[in-house]
Write a protein that holds these residues in place. Structure first.
Motif, PDB file in Angstrom:
ATOM      1  N   ILE A  68     102.878  56.405  82.636  1.00  0.00           N
ATOM      2  CA  ILE A  68     102.815  57.713  81.980  1.00  0.00           C
ATOM      3  C   ILE A  68     101.369  58.059  81.612  1.00  0.00           C
ATOM      4  CG2 ILE A  68     103.537  59.069  79.983  1.00  0.00           C
ATOM      5  CD1 ILE A  68     106.088  57.408  79.884  1.00  0.00           C
ATOM      6  N   THR A  92     108.801  61.014  79.820  1.00  0.00           N
ATOM      7  CA  THR A  92     107.914  60.473  78.793  1.00  0.00           C
ATOM      8  C   THR A  92     108.684  59.897  77.604  1.00  0.00           C
ATOM      9  OG1 THR A  92     107.688  62.702  77.900  1.00  0.00           O
ATOM     10  CG2 THR A  92     105.981  61.949  79.414  1.00  0.00           C
ATOM     11  N   ALA A  94     103.217  57.094  75.099  1.00  0.00           N
ATOM     12  CA  ALA A  94     102.855  58.280  75.869  1.00  0.00           C
ATOM     13  C   ALA A  94     102.049  59.284  75.060  1.00  0.00           C
ATOM     14  CB  ALA A  94     104.123  58.958  76.396  1.00  0.00           C
TER      15      ALA A  94
END
Length: 558
Positions: A277, A533, A201
């Motif tokens: 993400i 995340t 992420a």
């Protein structure tokens, strides 16, 4: 369709070619290969520079319908299709993302294909490979340390401690690190709340995958926004003097990795942003390299055509200038039944009513790729041992009613030979130039871009966001970032933000809880619903079955 070996046993019993032979198939000289262990290598930058200006091959995007928790075999199909194109006499290659350690030790398992459609060396790719993830983590966390060091030494740049954007990262699913307190050493450093995200992420990972060359890499790293400034404006990694050292840590990670499939088709495996993400594609530099060396390059983008395909077009293609010739949508009988209402433990049961109901999900994905984004579409029926001939005849007929060709695929059991029908239909579909288009223009406001994706792709009837989200978007536009594309972070299990809402829901509310500026990656991230995340581990993580044998070989990576 019987499977005599496990995926790992198949990979170990294969006879991979020396990586120099794989490179030679594409015209890569031996001296341009930087070997990493057995069977994989990075490509030297001096060689990559010689490829600039070469004519490009044609790119095929593999995406999928909305997956079940077990996944529908998108990566496996991409590998099988590349092998099939090679068997059909084409100079082919496959471009894939690198696996993240977090899901491998958590729930998902290996990310190198399955059965007889795998990339090798399997264990190295799934675990440490060439160290790219570690380098991204080091570069990201160096910037985190420099932020806190700047506070310690007086905060000359006037970073606002209440508006810090930059967290820390680690490549393990560890929910306990989502919220932490740092600076508790009792000295003059700032005590503050912080947190960890998973490396996939990280904006550094996105930058690594979207940069075109080392100069672009350094520039993008310098543009990372780490905090708001007390008063007005933002503080960047460049302001902290971090970008040069970060680029130095990424100098090897930026070079694309070359491996091979079980059938010795060249495989470029580089970069690993998550699809639910981040933007979910392998790197621009690996894709440009593959297209300069092969006539057909198969790639995949994370999850379905919503989280994968749309981002690939509106972010990856918009920034790189590359264009796919066609799209393959991977579908399975079990996923259609799942989206038609059957529970997970009943997906092997023959149920034509559930198949019919679940077809709305495939119809939506075809609409996204063909009608909204302008690509020729072929549906790949990734066949499982539980599928019946009657079920496959039924879904093929229903696909014809959508006006798209489809093909049964047995690459899991048969390798490239099992995907030759898909390969032939793909070549037919890609014969004519595609009326490719982006979903939205660059000049419309950021909020309008979010609403456009939510309504056209996800079928939302309403997009809800707090006033703080609207204010953040206006600030981004005032700072000159209004032309950036938007990147949705949301559950991969539904078109909505609710993973329990299956099929092809219409008119639902899509809540946008937060927006983040990824200035270096050059997109705006919109976090929807409860997406996190930093993933967590399941009750029985995959790490429980992973070990080494007495010879030091890894076992248990499924």
């Amino acid at each position: 369709m019987s499977q005599p070996f496990t995926d790992l046993a198949i990979a170990r019993n294969a006879r991979p070619a020396p990586i120099e032979e794989i490179g030679a198939r594409l015209g890569i000289p031996k001296e341009a290969l930087l070997p990493y262990g057995t069977g994989c290598a990075k490509l030297d930058w001096s060689f990559l520079k010689t490829l600039r200006g070469r004519p490009k091959g044609r790119m095929v995007l593999v995406t999928a319908i909305t997956p079940t928790p077990a996944g529908e075999g998108k990566t496996t199909t991409a590998i099988g299709l590349a092998d099939a194109l090679q068997r059909l006499g084409k100079k082919a290659a496959v471009c894939l993302r690198e696996p993240s350690i977090g899901p491998i030790f958590g729930r998902k398992g290996a990310a190198t294909g399955a059965g007889r459609a795998q990339v090798v060396p399997r264990e190295e790719i799934n675990l440490e490979f060439t160290g790219d993830f570690a380098a991204v983590g080091l570069a990201h966390n160096l910037l985190s340390a420099l932020v806190d060091n700047h506070f310690y030494h007086g905060n000359e740049l006037a970073l606002d401690p209440s508006r810090l954007y930059w967290k820390r990262v680690v490549d393990i699913n560890d929910r306990a690190l989502r919220q932490i307190i740092v600076g508790l050493d009792g000295r003059k450093g700032l005590v503050r709340r912080d947190g960890f995200e998973i490396i996939a992420a990280s904006e550094v990972m996105a930058i690594l995958c979207l940069a075109r060359d080392f100069a672009d890499l350094r520039t993008r790293l310098s543009e990372i926004r780490v905090a708001a400034r007390i008063g007005e404006g933002s503080v960047t990694a460049g302001d902290l003097g971090a970008s040069g050292a970060m680029a130095a840590l990424l100098r090897h990670a930026f070079l694309p990795n070359l491996a091979q499939t079980l059938e010795q088709t060249p495989a470029f495996i580089h970069g690993g942003p998550f699809g639910n993400i981040a933007h979910g594609c392998s790197s621009v530099v690996s894709m440009e390299t593959a297209l300069s060396l092969a006539d057909w390059v198969v790639t995949e983008a994370g999850f379905g055509s919503d989280l994968g395909g749309e981002k690939f077009i509106d972010i990856f293609c918009r920034q790189s200038g590359l264009r796919p010739a066609a799209a393959v949508i991977v579908a399975t009988i079990r996923a259609l039944k799942f989206h038609g209402g059957l529970p997970l433990d009943a997906l092997e049961r023959e149920d034509f009513g559930a198949l019919e109901a679940g077809f709305a999900n495939l119809r939506r994905h075809v609409k996204i790729m063909r009608d909204l984004l302008g690509l020729p579409v072929v549906v790949a029926w990734n066949r499982f041992t539980s599928d019946t001939d009657a079920e496959l005849r039924f879904v093929e007929e229903r696909a014809r009613s959508l006006g798209v060709p489809s093909a049964q695929c047995r690459h899991w059991a048969e390798g490239g030979a099992g995907a030759e029908e898909l390969g032939r239909k793909l070549l037919e579909a890609a014969a004519d130039p595609a009326p490719f288009c982006f979903l939205y223009g660059e000049d419309i406001p950021l909020w309008e871009k979010i609403v456009t994706v939510a309504e056209k792709v996800y079928g939302a009837g309403e997009v809800r966001a707090d006033a703080s989200v609207r204010r953040a978007l206006r600030r981004m536009e005032e700072e000159g970032f209004g032309r950036l594309p938007v990147c949705f972070a949301k559950t991969q299990y539904s078109f909505s933000a609710d993973p329990r809402l299956r099929g092809a829901p219409e008119g639902h509310c899509l809540p946008v809880r937060e927006v983040r500026l990824a200035a270096g990656a050059r997109y705006v991230l919109a976090l929807c619903g409860e997406i996190l995340t930093m993933p967590g581990l399941p009750k029985e993580p995959a790490s429980l079955r992973i070990d080494i044998d007495d010879d030091g070989r890894v076992v248990g990576v499924l």
